[in-house]
Structures are given as structure tokens and as C-alpha cells.
Scaffold this motif. Structure first.
Motif, short mmCIF file in Angstrom:
data_model
loop_
_atom_site.label_atom_id
_atom_site.label_comp_id
_atom_site.label_asym_id
_atom_site.label_seq_id
_atom_site.Cartn_x
_atom_site.Cartn_y
_atom_site.Cartn_z
N LEU A 1 -15.32 44.86 -5.29
CA LEU A 1 -14.97 43.86 -4.28
C LEU A 1 -13.47 43.61 -4.25
CD1 LEU A 1 -17.80 41.21 -4.71
CD2 LEU A 1 -17.38 42.64 -2.70
N GLY A 2 -12.80 43.71 -5.41
CA GLY A 2 -11.37 43.48 -5.46
C GLY A 2 -10.58 44.43 -4.58
N GLY A 3 -11.05 45.64 -4.39
CA GLY A 3 -10.33 46.60 -3.55
C GLY A 3 -10.99 46.86 -2.21
N LEU A 4 -12.04 46.07 -1.88
CA LEU A 4 -12.79 46.35 -0.65
C LEU A 4 -11.94 46.13 0.60
CD1 LEU A 4 -15.35 46.91 0.95
CD2 LEU A 4 -15.98 44.51 0.68
N SER A 5 -11.29 44.95 0.69
CA SER A 5 -10.58 44.63 1.94
C SER A 5 -9.43 45.60 2.17
CB SER A 5 -10.05 43.19 1.87
OG SER A 5 -9.25 43.01 0.70
N TRP A 6 -8.68 45.92 1.14
CA TRP A 6 -7.57 46.87 1.30
C TRP A 6 -8.10 48.25 1.67
CZ3 TRP A 6 -2.56 46.40 2.01
CH2 TRP A 6 -1.73 47.51 1.86
N SER A 7 -9.20 48.65 1.06
CA SER A 7 -9.79 49.95 1.38
C SER A 7 -10.28 49.99 2.82
CB SER A 7 -10.95 50.22 0.42
OG SER A 7 -11.63 51.41 0.77
N VAL A 8 -10.89 48.91 3.28
CA VAL A 8 -11.35 48.86 4.68
C VAL A 8 -10.16 48.94 5.62
CG1 VAL A 8 -12.41 47.37 6.41
CG2 VAL A 8 -13.49 47.65 4.18
N GLY A 9 -9.09 48.17 5.34
CA GLY A 9 -7.89 48.22 6.20
C GLY A 9 -7.28 49.61 6.23
N LEU B 1 -3.83 42.57 7.18
CA LEU B 1 -4.67 41.68 7.97
C LEU B 1 -6.11 41.69 7.47
CD1 LEU B 1 -4.78 39.82 10.46
CD2 LEU B 1 -5.34 41.83 11.84
N ALA B 2 -6.60 42.87 7.08
CA ALA B 2 -7.96 42.96 6.55
C ALA B 2 -8.10 42.16 5.26
CB ALA B 2 -8.33 44.43 6.31
N VAL B 3 -7.10 42.25 4.39
CA VAL B 3 -7.13 41.47 3.15
C VAL B 3 -7.21 39.97 3.46
CG1 VAL B 3 -5.81 40.85 1.08
CG2 VAL B 3 -5.93 43.24 1.82
N GLU B 4 -6.45 39.55 4.44
CA GLU B 4 -6.43 38.12 4.80
C GLU B 4 -7.76 37.69 5.41
OE1 GLU B 4 -4.09 35.22 7.98
OE2 GLU B 4 -3.28 37.20 7.49
N ARG B 5 -8.29 38.50 6.35
CA ARG B 5 -9.50 38.11 7.07
C ARG B 5 -10.75 38.17 6.18
NH1 ARG B 5 -8.42 39.13 12.69
NH2 ARG B 5 -6.38 38.14 13.07
N THR C 1 -18.05 39.96 10.47
CA THR C 1 -17.25 40.57 11.55
C THR C 1 -15.83 40.03 11.46
OG1 THR C 1 -17.90 38.83 13.11
CG2 THR C 1 -19.24 40.84 13.09
N ALA C 2 -14.90 40.84 11.91
CA ALA C 2 -13.48 40.44 11.91
C ALA C 2 -12.75 41.27 12.96
CB ALA C 2 -12.85 40.63 10.55
N ASN C 3 -11.85 40.61 13.71
CA ASN C 3 -11.06 41.31 14.74
C ASN C 3 -9.81 41.86 14.07
OD1 ASN C 3 -9.94 42.29 17.04
ND2 ASN C 3 -9.53 40.30 17.99
N LEU C 4 -9.84 43.17 13.79
CA LEU C 4 -8.74 43.80 13.07
C LEU C 4 -7.98 44.81 13.93
CD1 LEU C 4 -10.55 44.49 9.68
CD2 LEU C 4 -9.07 42.57 10.25
N GLY C 5 -8.35 44.96 15.21
CA GLY C 5 -7.70 45.99 16.02
C GLY C 5 -7.02 45.46 17.26
N ASP C 6 -6.66 44.17 17.27
CA ASP C 6 -6.01 43.57 18.46
C ASP C 6 -4.52 43.90 18.43
OD1 ASP C 6 -5.47 42.19 20.69
OD2 ASP C 6 -5.78 40.19 19.86
N VAL C 7 -4.16 45.04 18.99
CA VAL C 7 -2.78 45.53 18.98
C VAL C 7 -2.32 45.70 20.43
CG1 VAL C 7 -1.23 47.38 18.26
CG2 VAL C 7 -3.16 46.72 16.80
N ARG C 8 -1.19 45.05 20.81
CA ARG C 8 -0.62 45.19 22.16
C ARG C 8 0.45 46.26 22.11
NH1 ARG C 8 -1.13 41.17 25.82
NH2 ARG C 8 -0.22 42.77 27.18
N LEU C 9 0.17 47.37 22.81
CA LEU C 9 1.14 48.46 22.86
C LEU C 9 2.11 48.31 24.02
CD1 LEU C 9 -1.28 51.46 22.15
CD2 LEU C 9 0.00 50.08 20.52
N LEU C 10 1.66 47.72 25.14
CA LEU C 10 2.50 47.65 26.35
C LEU C 10 2.26 46.30 27.01
CD1 LEU C 10 4.40 49.13 28.32
CD2 LEU C 10 2.35 49.96 29.51
N ARG C 11 3.35 45.49 27.10
CA ARG C 11 3.24 44.20 27.77
C ARG C 11 3.29 44.38 29.29
NH1 ARG C 11 6.66 42.61 23.37
NH2 ARG C 11 8.51 42.74 24.71
#
Length: 824
Positions: free
Chosen positions: A217-225, A351-355, A579-589
Motif C-alpha cells: 500500500l505504501g507504494g500503490l499511489s505512486w505506482s498507479v500514477g 497528484l495520485a499520491v495526494e488523491r 475513483t479519482a480524477n487524475l487526467g484533467d489536463v488542458r493542452l490548449l486554451r
């Protein structure tokens, strides 16, 4: 471009869900220490021996002697009402042993009586004396007797050696075998008493998977990210690179359009300035070359007349409308926009570690609750409450066996002493035989006349008679020892061991009424009511647990208590619901999108850049000014008229000045214009398509990043869940295996029974029976040994009355017809 588009489309349509879980590494196998080994009942096995053929021969002999099956009626009567046992029943069952007893009794009486008769005959000089006549066949008879006595001595020697070896083997196995009875009973009691402690030890081992899961579990969030970032980076970086290319196209296009517009205006203005000066210069050069004083000037005149302006850039299309549409572009800072999008995407692991911080803490709490549930296995385990009758039965068996074991040990000590003494006496008899035969044969070889006295032959005869006397004297003791050990060992083999191997003893015990109520094994061991000793033995031998053979108040299903979902349901559900929103990335405004759309609509692709290229093919001036200037300089040298020569030089310098000051500047502008036209002409045909694809790709990536990130998150959590559930399954499988095969196993009971059979039958009864069989061979072969020794004694002594045979070359050197013997 189409190939790139198809590849990108395939990437978008086939997301990271196609990725599979990584195979479990060797580190995914949990290791549990074993602390129960010191109180296990070690299984004993029959050890192959060089005496196995002898053991087999003895067993076949006993099977021939005792062919009756297990006497169930006789045993039932003896156990329930000993006073009603009839002697005829015992004799009928032991008929083979009765016959052997009769033979032993006959041997015990007959051999000593024969010995006394022999002594009486010796006192009367009738047995073991001298030969009365010498015959031709005496040598053959003597050799035959020597061979027979040697053969019987060899058989006796082999038999007594086997008797010595088997006697020592019985002695060596008896002490540890007798000691194994109380030690095995104590070990069984310790095994039963250890059950609660062992169950608790097994439950405490849940710490092993718990620590492993917490470590994972200690490395789960970083591994998922990292997994989300790694699986989506190709698509995202491709979109960012495409966006960067379009931003570069916009900025470069605006720059080249501005250059094109300024350059055209500069070329048009320069042409207007150059036109009157070039016209005046042409007029003056033509007039000079047309002067009759100018020598050889006609050849250059035609070239000077062609001195006119070339390309007219006033005719090319105007790009003012395009520049007006692109005015102020780009309004957005594309570099900063791309940097922010790249930074946001690269920060997905953090962000995955935080969420996931909260859900990981909740999972740790779930593990603590699971440990409390696992403790219920030890709390609800029913075996300790039902093993008390078994422990009490083992204590009684240990107490009751002690006197019998001491008696057996005492009897074995006496047997060993008697066996050793009698075997030594047999060896002494053999020593007398060997010594007697050796001395007698030596004496015969040294004796010249059969009637002569020879001390060594006489000594050999006396040694043989000593051996005969010892055989007569101790034969009855030998047969008594043989029969007593035969009676004990034979009945153990035929009554106990043979029926133990074929399970007939268990069937007898299981049959109701065979045993008295005080010996009810099922009740004393608290076995199931629908079970018996045979079925319990088979179940225990196959690895059943104590709870499966003991009589419990209610049934206990260990498999039901060890089902993984019962303990891992909360852990699995929490991971499944996360569930967690980890892919909200704006490439072009939106400003950047508007800039690109304006760029595509600006009309850059509508400008006729071919007109520019056609004009650039024409020179600034039709006739080369440097070439014409060099022609004039050449004509100057040919002139005789100095005035004409001076004027030619002046015109040449004027042309060089025009070339260097005006025409070269315009050519530089044309070259600069050519670079811009070349870039714009390459970009224009694909501009709208590229901008459209970039906008579509960027919008698609922005839309799909959250979905694919969520999908990868679900996949990674699914893989993690299956991995951790394997840890749960490993632990509960180990718990079930350890409880069944070790801590709460009834297999030690079956092992103890098997060990008892191995010790009693294979390690004690086999060498015991081989001992009496070998000693019996020695005893019965003493009879021919006595006969051959007594007969051979006469041949070692001098002949009393000498007979002369007509065929004897020793007594008569010639043949006398029809005379057979003479008295001397």
C-alpha cells in the motif's frame, strides 16, 4: 500524414486497458516459519537389511505352521469372559504350535537320553572305540565322514552367526523400541495439549500478509500514477508536439508574410527609382557606341540597346488582406501553454499520491479490522474442548504399560544372556569339531601303520568326543530356549503382526461386542458416533483434522471459516469503489484555439505564390550590367581616339556604380523574398488540414485523458486487489494446511499406530524370529553332527584287529587265488 493520423486514432480507440497485470514476482510468495516441529511424531519405516531374505523365510515358515485366521470368537470370549475359554479352542487354534511343542518335547527327552546311553556305551567301550579291521573302503568312508561333518559344522557356523547377529539386533532394537512407547504417548499428549497454542500461533501469523499488504500500500499511489503517466505519455506528448508545430507555423507564417509584404514594396519603389536612371544610361551608352569614331563598337551596341528593367513586382498579388486577418497573432503564449500542459501531465504521479492518501489510510484500518476477524478462528476453534478424553486415555495407557514394559525388558535381558551363552557353547562345539578333524587328519597322515598309536589322532578323536558331550549336555537347554522364543515370537507374528498388516485387528476392534465396555475405543477416544477405529485411522492417515474425527456438539467446517471473501470483502470493496480524477489536463486554451482557427481562415493558403516565383525568375535588369561594363572596358583599350576611350571608361564606371548601388540591393531583396515565398508555398497546401487535425487531436486527447486515466486506475487497482487477495489466499491456505497436517492434525495418531507396527513387527519380531530360527537350525543339526563325529572318532584311532585283504597291496605283494583272509 495519413499514417500518423491512423496511428493516433488507433491509440485513442485502444486505450491502456489492453495492458495486462504484471506476473507475480518471486517476492509475491509468503514465507511462514514453522515452530511445531519439535513435538511431531516422526514416522518410522522399515529399513532394508541384508537379513531380509532370512526374515521372509521365517515368515513363510510361520505362515505354514499357523494357517488359521484371527480367532475372533476365541478373543471375544477371552476378553469378555476369560473363565469360559475352553482349552480345546486354544489347542485347535494353536495346533501348529502344539505339534512343534511335541517335537521340542521329544527332542528334549530323546537327546539327553541318547547322551546317557552313549556315555554308558563309552564306559563299556562300545561307542567311539576303535575299528576292528582294516578294509579297502575305510579311506573313502573316512573322507565321506569328514565331508559330512564339515558340511554340518559349516551349516551350524552360519546358523550360529545369524543367531548372534539377530540376537544383538533384537537387543539393540528392544531398548529404544520399549522407550518409544511412553515417549510416543507423551508426544501425542503434548500434541493435543499444544492445539490451542498452535492455533493461536497460526492466527498470529496473519501479521506476515498484513505487513506485506501494508508495504504494498505504501507504494500503490505512486505506482498507479507512474502507470497512468507511462501509458498515456505517448499520446499526450504527440498531441503537445503537434500543437507546438502549429504554433511555430503560425508565428513563422506571420513573420514571412510581413517580410514578403515589405520586400515587395521595397522592390516596387526601387524599380521606380531605377527606371529613369537606367533609361538615361542606355541612351548615352547607345549614342557613344553609335559614334563613328568608336572602333569595333557595333558588337556591343546590340547588348546596350537591350538595357531594360526586368521583373515587375507591382504585378504580384498583395498579402495585405492576409496580414490584416493575422494582425495581432498570436494573442496567446503557446510556449507557456505547452509548458503548463506538460507540467500538469507530468505531475500525475504526485497528484495520485495526494488523491489516494485517504483511501490508503482507510485500507490500513480495514486490515486492522481483518486481523480482529482472523482472531475469531482461534476463538471459535472447537478441538481443545473435545480432546480431554483422548488425553486421559493416553495417560492411562502410559501408566498401564510401564509394568509390562519393565517385564519385557527383564525377559529380554535373560533371553540375551541365555542366547549368548548357548551360542558360545555352540561355537565351542564347532571349535572342538574343527580341532578334532584337523588333529585327526594330521595324525592319519603321519601314521604309517593303521594299528600304530598316534597321539595327535587320539587327541583329535577326544576333541570330537568332547564336542559330542557338549552337544548332548546342552541340547535340551538349546531346544527350550528355541521353543520359548519361538512360541512368543511366532504368536506375535501370526496373531498380531500379520493381522495388523491386513487390518484384521482394526476390524475386530470395530465389531460391536468383541471388546468389553471398559475397552470401548470409540468412546474412550471420543470418536464420532458414526465412526470407528478403522475409519478414523484411514481418515487420520489421509491427513484429516481432529475436528473431523472427534464427536463435537455441532459440526465444524474449517473451509467455511477460511474463505477469503469473508475477511477481505471490505478491503476489496473499498478498492473497487475508489475513483479519482487524475487526467484533467488542458493542452490548449480557448485563446490558442481561436488563434489557430484564425490562422486557418486567414487566406494564407489562397495567395498565388506561383506569381511570385515567376517574377523572381526574371532578373532586375534584362542585360547584365557587370557584363556590359566589362565589354566597355575592353573597347576602351582598343580605341585610338582618347576622347572616345575616356567616355567608354566613364560609362563603364557608371554601370558598375549602378550595379553596386542599386541592382545588388534589389537582388538581395529578391533573395529574401524567395525564402519567404518558398516557406509559405510549402505550408499553404496543407495548412487547413494540419490545423484541423491538431485541433481535433488536442480536443480528443483532452477529452480522453480523464477516461483513460480512470480506466488505467481501475485496472491497476484491480491488479493490486488480485495480488493482495493472493496474499490472503496464501495465508488461509497455509492456515488450513497447517491445522490439518500439523497443529490440529490427527495424523500423529495414525503415525503412532504405524510406528508401533514397525517397531514391534519389523524391528523386533523379525530379528527375534530369525534368532530362534537360526538357533533351532543349530540345535537340530547337532544330531547329524553327533552321529558323524562319533563315527569319525573310530577312524582317528588305531585299528584293533588287522585284516589282510587279497586285493590289498599294503599287506600282500602277490595274489593268492580263492583265499580271502588269514588270521595272524
Amino acid at each position: 500524414m495519413w499514417a500518423v493520423g491512423l496511428l493516433l486514432a488507433w491509440t485513442l480507440l485502444h486505450p491502456a486497458a489492453s495492458q495486462q497485470c504484471q506476473p507475480s514476482s518471486p517476492g509475491g510468495v509468503l514465507r511462514f516459519t514453522d515452530r511445531h516441529a519439535e513435538i511431531r511424531v516422526p514416522a518410522l519405516h522399515r529399513v532394508p537389511s541384508s537379513l531380509d531374505p532370512l526374515y521372509g523365510l521365517v515368515r513363510r515358515c510361520l505362515d505354514f505352521i499357523q494357517q488359521n485366521p484371527l480367532p475372533t470368537e476365541l478373543l471375544r470370549t477371552a476378553l469378555n469372559d476369560p473363565s469360559s475359554v475352553r482349552t480345546s479352542q486354544v489347542v485347535q487354534y494353536e495346533l501348529g504350535y502344539v505339534v512343534c511343542a511335541a517335537v521340542a518335547l521329544l527332542f528334549t527327552v530323546a537327546v539327553p537320553v541318547a547322551g546317557m546311553c552313549f556315555c554308558y556305551c563309552r564306559s563299556r567301550r562300545r561307542c567311539g572305540g576303535r575299528l576292528r579291521a582294516h578294509r579297502r573302503s575305510l579311506g573313502c568312508r573316512r573322507r565321506c565322514l569328514l565331508a559330512c561333518l564339515s558340511f554340518t559344522s559349516l551349516i551350524i557356523l552360519i546358523s550360529v552367526t545369524c543367531a548372534f547377529v539377530t540376537s544383538q539386533r533384537v537387543k539393540g532394537q528392544m531398548e529404544p523400541g520399549l522407550g518409544a512407547v511412553p515417549s510416543t504417548l507423551r508426544m501425542l499428549r503434548q500434541h493435543l495439549a499444544y492445539v490451542p497454542q498452535g492455533v493461536q500461533m497460526v492466527v498470529d501469523k496473519f501479521e506476515v500478509p498484513r505487513k506485506q499488504i501494508i508495504s504494498d500500500l505504501g507504494g500503490l499511489s505512486w505506482s498507479v500514477g507512474l502507470s497512468i503517466h507511462g501509458q498515456l505519455k505517448a499520446m499526450t506528448y504527440t498531441a503537445l508536439a503537434d500543437l507546438q508545430d502549429r504554433a511555430g507555423d503560425l508565428q513563422t507564417s506571420v513573420h514571412h508574410l510581413q517580410i514578403l509584404h515589405r520586400t515587395v514594396r521595397a522592390l516596387v519603389a526601387a524599380r521606380a527609382e531605377l527606371e529613369p536612371a537606367l533609361r538615361e544610361r542606355r541612351r548615352r551608352v547607345v549614342a557613344l557606341l553609335d559614334d563613328p569614331r568608336c572602333t569595333s563598337c557595333a558588337s556591343v551596341l546590340v547588348r546596350a540597346q537591350g538595357l531594360e528593367l526586368g521583373a515587375d513586382y507591382g504585378k504580384v498579388p498583395s498579402v495585405e488582406k492576409v496580414l490584416k486577418a493575422l494582425a495581432g497573432l498570436p494573442r496567446s503564449d503557446f510556449a507557456e501553454m505547452i509548458r503548463q500542459g506538460n507540467g500538469t501531465f507530468n505531475s500525475i504521479p504526485e497528484l495520485a499520491v495526494e488523491r489516494m492518501a485517504q483511501v490508503i489510510q482507510d485500507l490500513r484500518d480495514d486490515l486492522a479490522h481483518t486481523a480482529e476477524k482472523v482472531q475469531s478462528i482461534a476463538d471459535s476453534f472447537p478441538v481443545p474442548d473435545y480432546t480431554r478424553p483422548v488425553s486421559e486415555a493416553l495417560v492411562k495407557a502410559e501408566e498401564r504399560s510401564q509394568p509390562y514394559l519393565r517385564e519385557v525388558e527383564r525377559f529380554e535381558r535373560y533371553r540375551w544372556i541365555a542366547g549368548t551363552v548357548l551360542c558360545s557353547i555352540i561355537l565351542l562345539i564347532l571349535a572342538c569339531n574343527v580341532t578334532g578333524m584337523a588333529l585327526g587328519a594330521y595324525g592319519l597322515s603321519k601314521r604309517e601303520d593303521p594299528s600304530d598309536y598316534e597321539c595327535r589322532g587320539e587327541a583329535g578323536a577326544k576333541f570330537l568326543l568332547v564336542g559330542v558331550g557338549l552337544a548332548f549336555l546342552f541340547s535340551w537347554l538349546l531346544i527350550l530356549l528355541v521353543f520359548s522364543t519361538f512360541l512368543v515370537g511366532g504368536n506375535i507374528q501370526t496373531l498380531v503382526c500379520r493381522n495388523w498388516v491386513n487390518q484384521e485387528i482394526y476390524k475386530f476392534i470395530d465389531t460391536p461386542g468383541n471388546l468389553p465396555p471398559s475397552m470401548n475405543v470409540t468412546h474412550q477416544l471420543n470418536l464420532r458416533r458414526d465412526s470407528n477405529l478403522s475409519s478414523a485411522y484411514r481418515e487420520c492417515k489421509s491427513g484429516a483434522g481432529l475436528w473431523e474425527v472427534l464427536q463435537l456438539d455441532k459440526s465444524y467446517d474449517l473451509d467455511e471459516h477460511l474463505k477469503t471473501p469473508k475477511y477481505a470483502a471490505d478491503f476489496q470493496k473499498r478498492l473497487g469503489d475508489f475513483t479519482a480524477n487524475l487526467g484533467d489536463v488542458r493542452l490548449l486554451r480557448s485563446e490558442g484555439r481561436q488563434d489557430l482557427e484564425t490562422f486557418a481562415r486567414s487566406g494564407v493558403d489562397e495567395v498565388d505564390y506561383g506569381r511570385f516565383q515567376e517574377e523572381m525568375k526574371s532578373p532586375v535588369v534584362q542585360t547584365s550590367l557587370p557584363g556590359l561594363a566589362r565589354n566597355l572596358e575592353g573597347l576602351q583599350k582598343m580605341q585610338r581616339n582618347s576622347t572616345v576611350a575616356e567616355r567608354l571608361a566613364t560609362e563603364a564606371r557608371a554601370l558598375w556604380h549602378m550595379q553596386n548601388s542599386t541592382v545588388q540591393l534589389q537582388e538581395a531583396l529578391v533573395a529574401k523574398l524567395g525564402e519567404s515565398v518558398q516557406f509559405l508555398s510549402r505550408l499553404a497546401p496543407h495548412l487547413k488540414e494540419r490545423v484541423k487535425r491538431t485541433l481535433a487531436t488536442t480536443a480528443s486527447v483532452e477529452a480522453r485523458l480523464p477516461m483513460q486515466a480512470q480506466q488505467i486506475l481501475r485496472q491497476e487497482l484491480g491488479c493490486f486487489t488480485r495480488k493482495e487477495l493472493r496474499y490472503f489466499a496464501q495465508y488461509f491456505n497455509w492456515v488450513g494446511q497447517t491445522l490439518r497436517e500439523d497443529v490440529a492434525s490427527c495424523q500423529p495418531l495414525a503415525t503412532a499406530l504405524d510406528n508401533g507396527r514397525v517397531i514391534l513387527c519389523d524391528r523386533i519380531a523379525d530379528p527375534w524370529n530369525a534368532f530362534w530360527f537360526s538357533l533351532g537350525c543349530c540345535t537340530f543339526f547337532l544330531i547329524p553332527n553327533i552321529i558323524f563325529a562319533v563315527r569319525l572318532t573310530k577312524h582317528f584311532r588305531p585299528i584293533r584287529n588287522r585284516l589282510i585283504s587279497t586285493g590289498s597291496e599294503e599287506t600282500c605283494p602277490f595274489h593268492i587265488p580263492r583265499v580271502t583272509a588269514l588270521k595272524l
